[in-house]
Design a protein around this motif. Structure first.
Motif, PDB file in Angstrom:
ATOM      1  N   ALA A  56       0.902  -1.277   0.135  1.00 23.49           N
ATOM      2  CA  ALA A  56       0.095  -0.070  -0.039  1.00 23.49           C
ATOM      3  C   ALA A  56       0.906   1.283   0.149  1.00 23.49           C
ATOM      4  CB  ALA A  56      -0.876  -0.018   1.215  1.00 23.49           C
ATOM      5  N   PHE A  57       2.157   1.127   0.519  1.00 24.56           N
ATOM      6  CA  PHE A  57       2.921   2.487   0.804  1.00 24.56           C
ATOM      7  C   PHE A  57       4.108   2.421  -0.249  1.00 24.56           C
ATOM      8  CE2 PHE A  57       0.477   2.312   4.435  1.00 24.56           C
ATOM      9  CZ  PHE A  57       0.075   3.526   4.806  1.00 24.56           C
ATOM     10  N   LEU A  58       3.933   1.462  -1.245  1.00 23.22           N
ATOM     11  CA  LEU A  58       5.233   1.251  -2.270  1.00 23.22           C
ATOM     12  C   LEU A  58       5.023   2.255  -3.398  1.00 23.22           C
ATOM     13  CD1 LEU A  58       7.858   0.029  -3.065  1.00 23.22           C
ATOM     14  CD2 LEU A  58       6.678  -1.831  -3.600  1.00 23.22           C
ATOM     15  N   ASP A  59       5.567   3.329  -3.330  1.00 24.02           N
ATOM     16  CA  ASP A  59       5.655   4.128  -4.580  1.00 24.02           C
ATOM     17  C   ASP A  59       7.062   4.228  -4.937  1.00 24.02           C
ATOM     18  OD1 ASP A  59       2.895   5.157  -4.121  1.00 24.02           O
ATOM     19  OD2 ASP A  59       3.560   6.079  -2.400  1.00 24.02           O
ATOM     20  N   LEU A  60       7.299   4.107  -6.302  1.00 23.25           N
ATOM     21  CA  LEU A  60       8.517   4.249  -6.813  1.00 23.25           C
ATOM     22  C   LEU A  60       8.511   5.345  -8.175  1.00 23.25           C
ATOM     23  CD1 LEU A  60       9.353   0.451  -7.300  1.00 23.25           C
ATOM     24  CD2 LEU A  60      10.081   1.884  -5.568  1.00 23.25           C
ATOM     25  N   GLN A  79      27.095   1.398 -14.557  1.00 23.88           N
ATOM     26  CA  GLN A  79      27.228   2.915 -14.273  1.00 23.88           C
ATOM     27  C   GLN A  79      26.041   3.517 -14.918  1.00 23.88           C
ATOM     28  OE1 GLN A  79      29.887   4.058 -12.656  1.00 23.88           O
ATOM     29  NE2 GLN A  79      30.505   2.097 -12.614  1.00 23.88           N
ATOM     30  N   ALA A  80      25.268   4.252 -14.029  1.00 24.14           N
ATOM     31  CA  ALA A  80      24.009   4.879 -14.452  1.00 24.14           C
ATOM     32  C   ALA A  80      23.754   6.326 -14.221  1.00 24.14           C
ATOM     33  CB  ALA A  80      22.802   4.016 -13.859  1.00 24.14           C
ATOM     34  N   VAL A  81      23.428   6.914 -15.213  1.00 18.65           N
ATOM     35  CA  VAL A  81      23.319   8.428 -14.971  1.00 18.65           C
ATOM     36  C   VAL A  81      21.777   8.798 -15.011  1.00 18.65           C
ATOM     37  CG1 VAL A  81      23.865  10.873 -15.690  1.00 18.65           C
ATOM     38  CG2 VAL A  81      25.539   9.013 -15.940  1.00 18.65           C
ATOM     39  N   LEU A  82      21.238   9.161 -13.938  1.00 19.46           N
ATOM     40  CA  LEU A  82      19.953   9.713 -13.964  1.00 19.46           C
ATOM     41  C   LEU A  82      19.516  10.758 -14.613  1.00 19.46           C
ATOM     42  CD1 LEU A  82      18.664   8.491 -10.273  1.00 19.46           C
ATOM     43  CD2 LEU A  82      19.330   7.207 -12.312  1.00 19.46           C
ATOM     44  N   SER A  83      18.699  10.987 -15.568  1.00 17.93           N
ATOM     45  CA  SER A  83      18.529  12.256 -16.137  1.00 17.93           C
ATOM     46  C   SER A  83      17.065  12.768 -16.107  1.00 17.93           C
ATOM     47  CB  SER A  83      18.941  11.985 -17.667  1.00 17.93           C
ATOM     48  OG  SER A  83      18.131  11.007 -18.446  1.00 17.93           O
ATOM     49  N   GLY A  84      16.369  12.697 -15.098  1.00 22.85           N
ATOM     50  CA  GLY A  84      15.125  13.264 -14.959  1.00 22.85           C
ATOM     51  C   GLY A  84      14.081  12.065 -14.831  1.00 22.85           C
ATOM     52  N   ALA A  85      13.060  12.427 -14.004  1.00 22.83           N
ATOM     53  CA  ALA A  85      12.101  11.355 -13.823  1.00 22.83           C
ATOM     54  C   ALA A  85      10.873  11.403 -14.789  1.00 22.83           C
ATOM     55  CB  ALA A  85      11.237  11.767 -12.201  1.00 22.83           C
ATOM     56  N   SER A  86      10.370  10.118 -15.253  1.00 24.80           N
ATOM     57  CA  SER A  86       9.634  10.128 -16.283  1.00 24.80           C
ATOM     58  C   SER A  86       8.265   9.448 -15.918  1.00 24.80           C
ATOM     59  CB  SER A  86      10.312   9.412 -17.248  1.00 24.80           C
ATOM     60  OG  SER A  86      10.540   8.147 -16.902  1.00 24.80           O
ATOM     61  N   GLN A  87       8.362   8.600 -14.914  1.00 25.01           N
ATOM     62  CA  GLN A  87       7.071   7.826 -14.455  1.00 25.01           C
ATOM     63  C   GLN A  87       7.020   7.856 -13.004  1.00 25.01           C
ATOM     64  OE1 GLN A  87       7.392   4.393 -17.159  1.00 25.01           O
ATOM     65  NE2 GLN A  87       5.550   5.240 -18.193  1.00 25.01           N
ATOM     66  N   LEU A  88       5.819   7.561 -12.372  1.00 26.22           N
ATOM     67  CA  LEU A  88       5.574   7.160 -11.185  1.00 26.22           C
ATOM     68  C   LEU A  88       4.669   5.894 -10.968  1.00 26.22           C
ATOM     69  CD1 LEU A  88       5.837   8.060  -7.859  1.00 26.22           C
ATOM     70  CD2 LEU A  88       3.537   9.079  -8.380  1.00 26.22           C
ATOM     71  N   ALA A  89       5.283   4.892 -10.460  1.00 28.92           N
ATOM     72  CA  ALA A  89       4.558   3.468 -10.276  1.00 28.92           C
ATOM     73  C   ALA A  89       3.780   3.767  -8.726  1.00 28.92           C
ATOM     74  CB  ALA A  89       5.513   2.495 -10.297  1.00 28.92           C
ATOM     75  N   LEU A  90       2.579   3.422  -8.825  1.00 29.55           N
ATOM     76  CA  LEU A  90       1.773   3.310  -7.844  1.00 29.55           C
ATOM     77  C   LEU A  90       1.003   2.010  -7.536  1.00 29.55           C
ATOM     78  CD1 LEU A  90      -0.200   6.703  -8.539  1.00 29.55           C
ATOM     79  CD2 LEU A  90       1.540   6.370  -6.871  1.00 29.55           C
ATOM     80  N   PRO A  91       0.859   1.777  -6.037  1.00 28.41           N
ATOM     81  CA  PRO A  91       0.456   0.319  -5.892  1.00 28.41           C
ATOM     82  C   PRO A  91      -1.175   0.134  -6.269  1.00 28.41           C
ATOM     83  CG  PRO A  91       0.548   1.720  -3.830  1.00 28.41           C
ATOM     84  CD  PRO A  91       1.259   2.507  -5.082  1.00 28.41           C
ATOM     85  N   VAL A  92      -1.496  -0.976  -6.726  1.00 28.25           N
ATOM     86  CA  VAL A  92      -2.885  -1.186  -7.180  1.00 28.25           C
ATOM     87  C   VAL A  92      -3.214  -2.710  -6.698  1.00 28.25           C
ATOM     88  CG1 VAL A  92      -3.245   0.379  -8.864  1.00 28.25           C
ATOM     89  CG2 VAL A  92      -2.404  -1.877  -9.427  1.00 28.25           C
ATOM     90  N   ALA A  93      -4.627  -2.969  -6.653  1.00 26.64           N
ATOM     91  CA  ALA A  93      -4.954  -4.682  -6.665  1.00 26.64           C
ATOM     92  C   ALA A  93      -5.789  -4.853  -7.824  1.00 26.64           C
ATOM     93  CB  ALA A  93      -5.852  -4.607  -5.259  1.00 26.64           C
ATOM     94  N   LYS A  94      -5.656  -6.137  -8.151  1.00 32.20           N
ATOM     95  CA  LYS A  94      -6.269  -6.543  -9.263  1.00 32.20           C
ATOM     96  C   LYS A  94      -7.534  -7.155  -9.073  1.00 32.20           C
ATOM     97  CE  LYS A  94      -2.956  -8.779 -11.040  1.00 32.20           C
ATOM     98  NZ  LYS A  94      -1.984  -8.785  -9.924  1.00 32.20           N
ATOM     99  N   ASN A  95      -8.573  -6.924  -9.657  1.00 29.04           N
ATOM    100  CA  ASN A  95      -9.935  -7.782  -9.665  1.00 29.04           C
ATOM    101  C   ASN A  95     -10.429  -7.757  -8.308  1.00 29.04           C
ATOM    102  OD1 ASN A  95      -9.620  -7.788 -12.349  1.00 29.04           O
ATOM    103  ND2 ASN A  95      -9.600  -9.961 -12.494  1.00 29.04           N
ATOM    104  N   GLY A  96     -10.263  -6.811  -7.377  1.00 33.11           N
ATOM    105  CA  GLY A  96     -10.756  -7.024  -5.767  1.00 33.11           C
ATOM    106  C   GLY A  96     -10.100  -7.930  -5.258  1.00 33.11           C
ATOM    107  N   ASN A  97      -8.724  -8.428  -5.604  1.00 31.59           N
ATOM    108  CA  ASN A  97      -8.011  -9.473  -4.771  1.00 31.59           C
ATOM    109  C   ASN A  97      -6.821  -8.450  -4.226  1.00 31.59           C
ATOM    110  OD1 ASN A  97      -8.486 -12.684  -5.610  1.00 31.59           O
ATOM    111  ND2 ASN A  97      -9.210 -11.146  -7.107  1.00 31.59           N
ATOM    112  N   PHE A  98      -7.283  -8.187  -3.008  1.00 31.11           N
ATOM    113  CA  PHE A  98      -6.425  -7.131  -2.034  1.00 31.11           C
ATOM    114  C   PHE A  98      -5.299  -8.109  -1.201  1.00 31.11           C
ATOM    115  CE2 PHE A  98     -10.142  -4.713  -2.828  1.00 31.11           C
ATOM    116  CZ  PHE A  98      -9.716  -3.585  -3.318  1.00 31.11           C
ATOM    117  N   PRO A  99      -4.030  -7.498  -1.221  1.00 25.70           N
ATOM    118  CA  PRO A  99      -3.180  -8.099  -0.151  1.00 25.70           C
ATOM    119  C   PRO A  99      -3.506  -8.326   1.045  1.00 25.70           C
ATOM    120  CG  PRO A  99      -2.057  -5.972  -1.682  1.00 25.70           C
ATOM    121  CD  PRO A  99      -3.523  -6.221  -1.562  1.00 25.70           C
ATOM    122  N   PRO A 100      -3.253  -9.366   1.662  1.00 26.21           N
ATOM    123  CA  PRO A 100      -3.549  -9.893   3.001  1.00 26.21           C
ATOM    124  C   PRO A 100      -2.903  -8.896   3.977  1.00 26.21           C
ATOM    125  CG  PRO A 100      -2.314 -11.696   2.375  1.00 26.21           C
ATOM    126  CD  PRO A 100      -2.445 -10.534   1.066  1.00 26.21           C
ATOM    127  N   GLY A 101      -3.571  -8.731   5.287  1.00 25.69           N
ATOM    128  CA  GLY A 101      -2.843  -8.107   6.325  1.00 25.69           C
ATOM    129  C   GLY A 101      -3.475  -6.683   6.841  1.00 25.69           C
TER     130      GLY A 101
END
Length: 299
Positions: A50-54, A277-299
């Motif tokens: 639920a709190f995993l944002d990349l 080696q990696a050079v970061l050259s700007g943010a392009s996307q944001l990955a947000l947590p979702v559930a599929k078809n009403g199957n939510f993570p337990p806990g």
């Protein structure tokens, strides 16, 4: 001094020595009985996902050595999709953990989330055309309506790495090293139209990339958990990573500092690949947590 007085002094000294020895023994027993510092507890699947944002940054181009991987879907909703063999193509992104607005992930989830760094490589594969209904998991977006999408052709494989040789604690490494996400293009490309503030969580990037505003735009991919052949995931870890589904949205941000990093693979199957080696050259996307078809993570 007569003999009786000498004997009394001797007995007193002997008694004091015995008392001192007893005290030392009691302290030693008490020290031995103090329990060792407990290992960091695993988060629940719900708290981690639920709190995993990349935040995904474009990287300088890099082609890894030829690596052919056999991938199996592990989320219950997609477990019937076929096993597929892919080849790692050019690295396109590095996705790193962030916090949105003033939100702070709960403990112990934050101790794991801040070390989830995924390098994303181009792949190709079979179009699956799978219809899904997605629900946002993060409390900030839980009230948004569900969206219907079609998951289509695989485009990327995102695999765990560490930056600048800064490794997480062993119990954290034992989980994050098994997070592999296969990213599919999706339609329709619905805009989220949300304005956020993003703050870096990983200790390597917190002093390098300032907190910044971001406009979340169109949905582009759904990244779903897979297991690579040869990666033996412990059952307690498997029951967490199998629930990590991230929907990637285009992102508009102000100009950010250019950051140079070294990346090292930590998944057991890819650990033999060379340091990158990696050079970061700007943010392009944001990955947000979702559930599929009403199957939510337990806990």
């Amino acid at each position: 001094m007569d003999r009786s007085v000498t004997e009394i002094h001797g007995r007193r000294k002997s008694t004091l020595r015995r008392l001192a020895s007893a005290a030392v023994a009691m302290l030693a027993v008490a020290f031995l009985c103090v329990p060792p510092a407990s290992a960091l507890a695993l988060p629940t699947p719900k708290d981690l996902t639920a709190f995993l944002d990349l935040e995904c940054f474009r990287t300088s181009p890099y082609q890894p050595p030829a690596a052919t991987l056999t991938l199996r879907h592990i989320n219950p909703v997609l477990s019937t999709l076929p096993i597929e063999t892919v080849t790692l193509g050019q690295r396109e992104q590095l996705c790193v953990p962030v916090a949105k607005n003033t939100q702070v992930p709960p403990s112990p989830a934050i101790d794991f989330i801040k070390y989830i760094d995924l390098a994303c490589y181009k792949i190709s594969g079979t179009t699956v055309t799978t219809g899904l209904v997605l629900s946002h998991l993060n409390p900030l977006f839980q009230t948004l309506p569900r969206t219907q999408i079609s998951m289509n052709t695989p485009q990327q494989l995102c695999v765990p790495v560490i930056k600048n040789n800064v490794a997480p604690p062993p119990e954290v490494l034992s989980l994050v090293r098994h997070i592999d996400l296969k990213c599919y293009g999706i339609t329709p490309n619905t805009p989220l139209n949300q304005q956020l503030s993003l703050r870096q969580l990983n200790p390597v990037l917190t002093p390098m990339i300032p907190t910044h505003g971001a406009q979340v735009l169109y949905a582009r991919q759904l990244c779903v958990p897979v297991q690579k052949a040869g990666d033996n995931i412990p059952s307690e870890v498997f029951n967490i990573v199998r629930w990590i589904d991230l929907e990637k949205f285009d992102l508009a941000t102000p100009a950010l500092p250019t950051v140079s990093l070294t990346l090292r693979h930590i998944n057991p199957v890819l650990a033999g690949l060379p340091i990158e080696q990696a050079v970061l050259s700007g943010a392009s996307q944001l990955a947000l947590p979702v559930a599929k078809n009403g199957n939510f993570p337990p806990g």
